[in-house]
Scaffold this motif. Structure first.
Motif, short mmCIF file in Angstrom:
data_model
loop_
_atom_site.label_atom_id
_atom_site.label_comp_id
_atom_site.label_asym_id
_atom_site.label_seq_id
_atom_site.Cartn_x
_atom_site.Cartn_y
_atom_site.Cartn_z
N SER A 180 0.89 -1.18 0.00
CA SER A 180 0.00 0.00 0.00
C SER A 180 0.92 1.21 0.00
N GLY A 236 1.04 5.43 0.70
CA GLY A 236 0.42 6.69 1.10
C GLY A 236 1.42 7.81 1.26
N GLN A 278 0.34 11.11 -0.11
CA GLN A 278 -0.59 11.84 0.76
C GLN A 278 0.16 12.50 1.92
N CYS A 279 1.16 11.80 2.45
CA CYS A 279 1.95 12.39 3.54
C CYS A 279 2.61 13.67 3.08
N ALA A 300 5.84 0.93 5.57
CA ALA A 300 5.07 2.06 6.09
C ALA A 300 5.87 3.34 5.84
N SER A 357 2.89 13.29 9.35
CA SER A 357 1.90 12.51 8.59
C SER A 357 2.40 11.09 8.44
N ASP A 372 1.62 6.97 7.05
CA ASP A 372 0.86 5.97 6.28
C ASP A 372 0.96 4.67 7.05
N ALA A 428 -2.45 9.10 6.26
CA ALA A 428 -2.80 8.80 4.87
C ALA A 428 -3.94 7.78 4.89
N THR A 429 -4.74 7.77 3.84
CA THR A 429 -5.84 6.82 3.76
C THR A 429 -5.44 5.71 2.81
N THR A 430 -5.00 4.61 3.37
CA THR A 430 -4.60 3.46 2.54
C THR A 430 -5.05 2.18 3.23
N ASP A 463 -3.63 -1.81 3.42
CA ASP A 463 -2.50 -2.64 3.02
C ASP A 463 -2.98 -4.03 2.59
#
Ligand code: FES
Ligand code: FES
Length: 858
Positions: free
Chosen positions: A556, A558, A561-562, A710, A735, A737, A799-801, A803
């Motif tokens: 995954s 993110g 996003q971070c 991560a 931020s 993930d 973050a919106t993830t 895995d």
């Protein structure tokens, strides 16, 4: 004295402090975090006034009323402050919590308005203080389970009511009738051979039952580090050795009926040392002719030489090249509960060790091997563990306690003092990192060359693996085609280094992220954009020098996003003191969601009467919150609420095996095993139809592979006083993930705590060793652990993830928040002052000196 309203007439011993007296009277909520009045874990009220009971002579409490955490509750239940800490979840490991609650309960309104001052006598190593501020402010972060899925909810820790009332039982919070006390005589020399040792005088000290020396210890070599794969760490350590390789190493152990007698026994031992040449610097230790500590040639216990692509050609293509050397300091974990273990033989003659450990199963294996015992003749368990951060992934006390128990066949305990924690436990590996990187005009990285020298200290526990791990993800996060690494883990005659949150990545990331920042400056590219240009993307291989790691993939992603969160944070203004220099800085980090080479967890789920379920799992709870998440996972799989789940853990009698609670595996590895067990049990329950399901059981297992990664990004805005070098953190944004965030409140706490711990290492903490090899930092007062006043509020984003590997889409998030903090702060300092600071920590005097140097040579 009256303790919690009851008269106690046993007179204290001469010189006994109130803390020890209270604990001997059964008030185990009064904690021992230091011996010097610095941590506040022992805070009680004497006639309503809060005192540090470790500094308060017990006899002075005569005819007074003493209130401990156990006596704070009223007839209607817990004190409002206890309720507030529970509602806010103002704790992680909880070892500091009783002291903080006692301090808070005595605050006036004026004092509550100035918490940095009010809490100057109370330390917390886990939370970063935000959750404590929430508790004082009456913030309600959690409550009874709400209907619906519990994964994703801010569920409180199951042990919360025990933590806030002082009922949670840590390693030594139990009565052990007839227990003997073990104290260690330690070497004053960094390198010496024990020519002779005389114990007769010690044996004649009243109360001394035994003196153990190298003549009593097994000849076997082992590593204090605990890994599933024993070969990861060199077997170079003896329980008691006839050669000492650092000042502070064990020389002899005295077992006596009291601590005072054991200490007197240590003082009565005479040792004749044949001094050997010390070597305190790893570069010197690698040089020809350097004194050799172990069998490893040139004192190098691990090395990595690997290349990807053509690095020289990559530098030839670069429009900008930057090279710098960075150093990081020796840092202590400073968990408020020190290392310690108690051991005894049970009714069946089986060796039982109750210890403050992150690895009970591996410790059992090591003890069984060391003393030639079948594994089922050894039981290792923990109470609640008062913080670990990797430091309790070592066997630092259990081997010696086991030796004494097996010799004397009586209960024995060994509890490290805070000074021993600094001189004789483990520290973060100091690294010297030289990094050269080149990039094209458009910001694309063309080449990276890394040289690392890691100081593993006197023993090789974790030395090779910390070095390898540090060099891996810090480079693999960038898709640069040409990379080369030369890295060495080197013995020196200094206190051993060991596992510590981040496991080498923090040290190397400090260099990588600082150099990337400089390249961006030279090319006129914004730091966030510089990362966006170069970071790996989903579907791409994770390439370090030497190639791709087989079981590691981006399951995954993110990080983008971070970076967006960081960019948005940087767009907002802040006020700074007039005349101060202001700057922004950011850094990123990637970490594998679990260690390489397999990390195993078993779990068992069982139906109990009354609609309850038991989850048995091996991993330990030390404030990382894995118990809460396991209850949430099991509740959802069993279609029930988490208050119906009882978690039993950290006991080798409970499940078959668990590698341990390290490398952030509590959620991703043990959590997968719990999910499997609970899901299988639910299926059995459905299949059982109308018949009784009580006693039905199912098991789960996960071997920790494959592994995902991560991501974290940290951003700071700082102000620097150009006249004094003082740094103020105007804003801190992080931020992360973490995949599916199983418990946002708890995950936020892990991030706030990780950032706070890293800020300590970035701004203040360092364990000093003098020219003779002695550790001169022996207490919190010299070490400067961050207090409430030192830690800013960190704004946390996720973050919106989801895995593809972790349980229900989750990834690890306990140790990684540490890693980007130092470089982000270094980059902010550079932005503010124009000076590139390369040596951690950035103490005020170093910053001031850096500013003066820059003024002299513009
Ligand atoms: S134990 Fe008393 S202040 Fe630390
Ligand atoms: S919760 Fe404060 S020291 Fe662990």
């Amino acid at each position: 004295m009256r303790i919690n309203g009851e008269e106690h007439d046993r007179p204290p011993r001469p010189g006994q402090c109130l803390r020890t007296y209270l604990r001997e009277e059964g008030c185990f909520g009064v904690k021992k975090g230091c011996d010097t009045g610095d941590c506040g874990a022992c805070t009680v009220h004497v006639d309503g006034v809060p005192v540090h009971s470790c500094l308060y002579p017990a006899h002075r409490a005569r005819d007074r009323g003493v209130t401990t955490i156990e006596g704070l509750a009223g007839p209607d239940g817990p004190h409002p402050v206890q309720q507030a800490f529970l509602a806010a979840q103002g704790f992680q490991c909880g070892f500091c919590t009783a002291g903080l609650i006692m301090t808070t309960a005595a605050l006036t309104e004026d004092q509550r308005a100035d918490l940095p001052r009010a809490f100057k006598g109370n330390l917390c190593r886990c939370t970063g203080y935000r959750a404590i501020a929430d508790a004082v402010a009456g913030v309600v972060n959690t409550g009874p389970p709400a209907p619906g899925p519990s994964v994703g909810a801010n569920l409180g820790a199951p042990a919360g009511p025990q933590v806030v009332t002082g009922a949670a039982r840590y390693t030594f919070d139990l009565d052990l009738p007839g227990v003997l006390h073990l104290k260690v005589l330690r070497s004053p020399h960094p390198h010496a051979r024990i020519a002779a040792i005389s114990v007769e005088a010690a044996l004649s000290v009243p109360g001394v039952e035994a003196v153990l020396t190298h003549a009593d210890a097994p000849a076997k070599l082992f590593s204090t580090a605990q890994h599933e794969n024993v070969a990861e760490d060199p077997a170079d350590t003896r329980v008691l050795d006839d050669v000492v390789r650092f000042a502070g190493q064990r020389v002899a152990a005295v077992v006596a009926t009291s601590e005072a007698a054991a200490e007197a026994g240590c003082r009565a031992i005479t040792v004749e040392y044949e001094l050997l040449p010390p070597v305190l610097d790893p570069e010197a230790a690698m040089a020809p002719g350097a004194p050799r500590l172990h069998a490893a040639p040139r004192n190098v216990i691990g090395e990595l030489h690997a290349t990807l692509g053509d690095v020289d050609a990559g530098f030839a293509e670069a429009d900008a090249v930057y090279e710098e050397t960075f150093t990081t300091a020796r840092v202590q974990h400073a968990s408020l509960e020190t290392h310690g273990a108690a051991g005894w033989l049970d009714d069946d003659g089986r060796l039982v060790i109750r210890t403050s450990s992150q690895t009970p199963f591996l410790t059992r294996r090591a003890l069984a091997d060391l003393y030639d015992l079948p594994p089922d003749r050894v039981r290792v368990l923990t109470g609640r563990v008062g913080g670990g951060f990797g430091g309790k992934q070592e066997m630092l006390v259990e081997d010696l306690v086991a030796l004494a128990v097996l010799r004397l066949r009586r209960p024995v305990k060994l509890e490290y003092t805070r000074a021993e924690q600094f001189t004789s436990a483990t520290v973060r590996h100091p690294f010297r990192v030289t990094l050269r990187a080149g990039a094209r005009r458009d910001g694309t990285l063309t080449a990276i060359r890394l040289r690392v020298v890691a100081d593993t200290g006197a023993y090789g526990n974790h030395g090779p693996s910390v070095m390898y791990h540090g060099c891996h993800e810090s480079l693999a996060v960038y898709r640069c085609p040409n990379k080369a690494t030369d890295a060495y883990a080197v013995y020196t005659t200094t206190v051993p280094s060991g596992a510590f949150r981040g496991y080498g990545l923090g040290q190397v990331s400090f260099a990588v992220e600082s150099v990337l920042d400089e390249l961006g400056r030279r090319l006129g590219i914004d730091p966030v954009r510089m990362r966006e240009i170069n970071i790996v993307r989903p579907g791409e291989p994770l390439l370090a020098p030497g190639g791709h790691v087989d079981d590691l993939s981006i399951a995954s992603f993110g990080l983008d996003q971070c970076l967006d969160h960081v960019r948005a944070a940087a767009a907002r203004p802040d006020d700074a003191p007039p005349g101060w220099l202001v700057g922004d800085g950011m850094a990123i980090a990637m970490i594998a969601a679990g260690p390489p080479g397999g990390h195993f967890a078993d779990a068992t789920a069982t139906v109990l009467p009354g609609g309850y379920y038991e989850i048995a799992v091996g991993t330990a709870e030390f404030g990382n919150g894995s118990t809460t998440v396991h209850a949430q996972i099991a509740a959802d799989a069993l279609r029930t609420t988490p208050d119906r789940i009882c978690v039993r853990q950290s006991d080798t009698d409970v499940v078959r095996h668990d590698t341990g609670a390290f490398a952030s595996t509590g959620v991703v590895v043990a959590g997968r095993a719990v999910l499997d067990a609970a899901t299988a049990l639910h299926e059995k329950i459905l299949a059982a139809g109308d018949t009784s399901t009580v006693g039905l059981t199912a098991t789960g297992h996960f071997d920790g592979t494959p592994r995902s990664v991560a991501f974290n990004a940290q951003w700071f805005r700082v102000a620097v006083d150009p006249e004094t070098g003082e740094i103020r953190l105007l804003r801190s944004v992080h931020s992360a993930d973490a995949g599916t965030v199983m418990n946002p409140l708890q995950c936020r706490g892990q991030i706030e705590g990780g950032v706070a711990q890293a800020l300590g290492a970035t701004l203040a903490e360092h364990v000093d060793i003098d020219a003779t090899g002695q550790v001169t930092t022996t207490g919190f007062r010299q070490y400067h652990l961050p207090t409430f006043a030192d830690i800013p509020h960190t704004e946390v984003h996720f973050a919106t993830t989801t895995d593809a590997i972790g349980p229900l889409g989750a990834k690890s998030m306990s140790e990684s928040p540490f890693n980007p903090v130092a470089p982000a702060l270094a980059n902010a300092l550079r932005d503010a002052t124009g000076v590139r600071f390369t040596a951690l920590p950035f103490t005020r005097d170093r910053v001031w000196e850096g500013l003066q140097r820059a003024r002299r040579s513009p």
